[in-house]
Enzyme design. Structure first.
Site, short mmCIF file in Angstrom:
data_model
loop_
_atom_site.label_atom_id
_atom_site.label_comp_id
_atom_site.label_asym_id
_atom_site.label_seq_id
_atom_site.Cartn_x
_atom_site.Cartn_y
_atom_site.Cartn_z
N ASP A 1 0.74 -1.31 0.16
CA ASP A 1 0.03 0.06 -0.12
C ASP A 1 0.85 1.38 -0.07
O ASP A 1 1.68 1.29 0.73
CB ASP A 1 -0.80 -0.07 1.41
CG ASP A 1 -2.02 -1.02 1.23
OD1 ASP A 1 -2.22 -1.60 0.07
OD2 ASP A 1 -2.79 -1.04 2.19
N ASP B 1 -13.73 -6.98 -6.13
CA ASP B 1 -13.74 -7.39 -4.61
C ASP B 1 -15.05 -7.98 -4.57
O ASP B 1 -16.32 -7.63 -4.95
CB ASP B 1 -13.91 -5.91 -4.14
CG ASP B 1 -12.38 -5.32 -4.11
OD1 ASP B 1 -11.54 -6.00 -4.38
OD2 ASP B 1 -12.35 -4.24 -3.70
#
Lengths: 258, 210
Positions: A12, A131
């Site tokens: 990230d 997702d």
């Protein structure tokens, strides 16, 4: 022998810095993307994925510099995701040295983007991130829907049908994250990855839920994944990529070992 | 001073190729990314990359008047074709309904599923082994037979003269993943993305005296 299965550490990036702990003993600066990428390369990572979580659009440019800096020093494939909304975003990432971009929410709201992008830049650089969350009740046949905005909103779209549609639109690869499993460390949702890989003829990266090395192996052996993505088990120093590859190879999975 | 030119014909980003070449080139080299025929003709060594579709590659070369330039330098200078830069060296590709290519190697480029009928995921994406079929080719120096390189492709070469395969890879079928003759070496994989072995191949290219 033939094509190896891949391990992909995911990092990230916020305002140009890697966040969420990367505990390497030989790293001086835990937030430096180049140093971390080089370390994962030395451990034998097959690819790297950078997820840009920068909230402010003013600072969006920072990810471009991260990609340039990493691609100048680390010669393995790089994927960038987060905030990719239009062709121009894709072009900027590719010009900075990314090999692939991953498109998530924007694909749901504008599926034509996937068709245009793969037509323009080639399928090989377009990853569609899905997702997915189980919506079927106990006892019903399994069903998953595509969620957006980091798993907060359902689109109402069936995840398996969506995967098929994205492949038909020219996606070169799917990154499938189980929102039920993400962060749980209890393993991938293998039924989800299996359901997609049985129907879709492009490579699939399994993501969400990895807590140990057996989970990675299961993603391939039982989930049918071509690649496995993990973040925390590597960043917090629980396992090295080298250990993970060795473990998977011992389970009979073809891996790139050096 | 060694002049290395990476040919730019608008087919994919060349950032990584340039960086990898810079990484291994001798200190006094000059590395240019160019579509200018004069610059290309003046180079000592040529890297010819490419990604995307065969039709677009050929069209972009034509639009820049580079077909003949590429043919010329491919016959006269150390020349490294990479990925689509390898495929367009053959005579023809079945991609996009059929495209005539540069014809430097006799043979064709076909989709994996035209040749291998069972279910095979395309693109082939990831690290696969290259077995050296020209064992003593200088570009394989220091690279293990069967070393893994990074591949992304759905089409592959089918050579008329199998002796021109310098390396072979298995994906459903066994196909030529590196081609070589005289001063030309061409590889389906991406050396610029293949970690240490990829850099070694690029370094070998810099030192190659065909």
């Amino acid at each position: 022998m033939g094509l190896a299965k891949r391990i992909i550490p995911c990092l990230d990036v916020d305002n140009g810095r890697v966040v969420k702990g990367v505990n390497f003993v030989d790293i001086r600066d835990a937030g430096d993307p180049v140093e971390i990428a080089a370390r994962y390369n030395r451990e034998g990572a097959d690819e790297l994925t950078f997820l840009d979580i920068t909230a402010s659009s003013d600072n969006r440019e920072t990810i471009v510099h991260v990609v340039e800096a990493v691609a100048s020093e680390v010669f393995i494939p790089l994927t960038v995701g987060g905030g990719i909304r239009k062709l121009e975003d894709i072009r900027r990432m590719l010009n900075a040295g990314a090999d692939k971009v991953s498109i998530n929410t924007a694909a749901v709201f504008n599926p034509e983007l996937v068709r245009e992008a793969s037509g323009y830049f080639g399928s090989q650089c377009i990853v569609v991130a899905i997702d997915a969350k189980r919506v079927s009740q106990e006892g019903e046949p399994l069903r998953w829907e595509v969620f957006t905005h980091g798993g907060r909103k359902t689109s109402g779209i069936d995840a398996i049908e969506w995967a098929e549609r994205m492949a038909n639109y020219g996606a070169g690869e799917l990154l499938v994250t189980s929102m039920d499993r993400d962060g749980t460390k209890i393993g991938f949702d293998l039924a989800l990855t299996k359901a997609i890989t049985d129907r879709v003829n492009i490579p699939l990266i399994a993501s969400g839920g990895v807590g140990n090395l057996q989970h990675l192996a299961d993603g391939v052996l039982r989930g049918g994944a071509d690649a496995v993505l993990a973040a925390s088990i590597f960043h917090f120093g629980e396992y090295t990529v080298t250990e993970a590859k060795q473990f998977m190879a011992e389970q009979g999975i073809e891996m790139r070992l050096s | 001073m060694l002049k290395i030119v990476v040919i730019d014909y608008n087919m994919g980003n060349l950032f990584s190729v340039r960086k990898a070449v810079e990484h291994v080139a001798p200190p006094a080299s000059k590395i240019e990314v160019s579509s200018d025929p004069k610059v290309i003709m003046a180079a000592d060594r040529i890297v010819f990359p490419g990604q995307g579709a065969a039709r677009d590659c050929i069209q972009e070369l034509q639009a820049r008047g580079l077909n003949e330039v590429v043919r010329e330098v491919a016959l006269t200078k150390p020349f490294l074709g990479v990925c689509m830069g390898m495929q367009v060296l053959l005579e023809h590709s079945t991609e996009n309904g059929g495209v005539d290519c540069l014809g430097i190697f006799q043979g064709e480029v076909k989709h994996f599923n035209e040749v291998y009928r069972e279910r095979l995921k395309t693109p082939q994406m990831g690290w696969n082994e290259i077995y050296h079929t020209q064992e003593n080719h200088p570009l394989w120096t220091g690279i293990a037979d069967g070393a893994r390189f990074y591949f992304v492709h759905s089409y592959h070469a089918v050579l008329k003269d199998k002796a021109l395969a310098s390396g072979e890879t298995e994906y459903g079928i066994r196909y030529p993943s590196a081609l070589a003759k005289d001063n030309i070496f061409a590889i389906q994989a991406h050396p610029e993305k293949s970690a240490a072995d990829g850099l070694k191949l690029l370094e070998n290219f810099m030192n190659w005296r065909p």
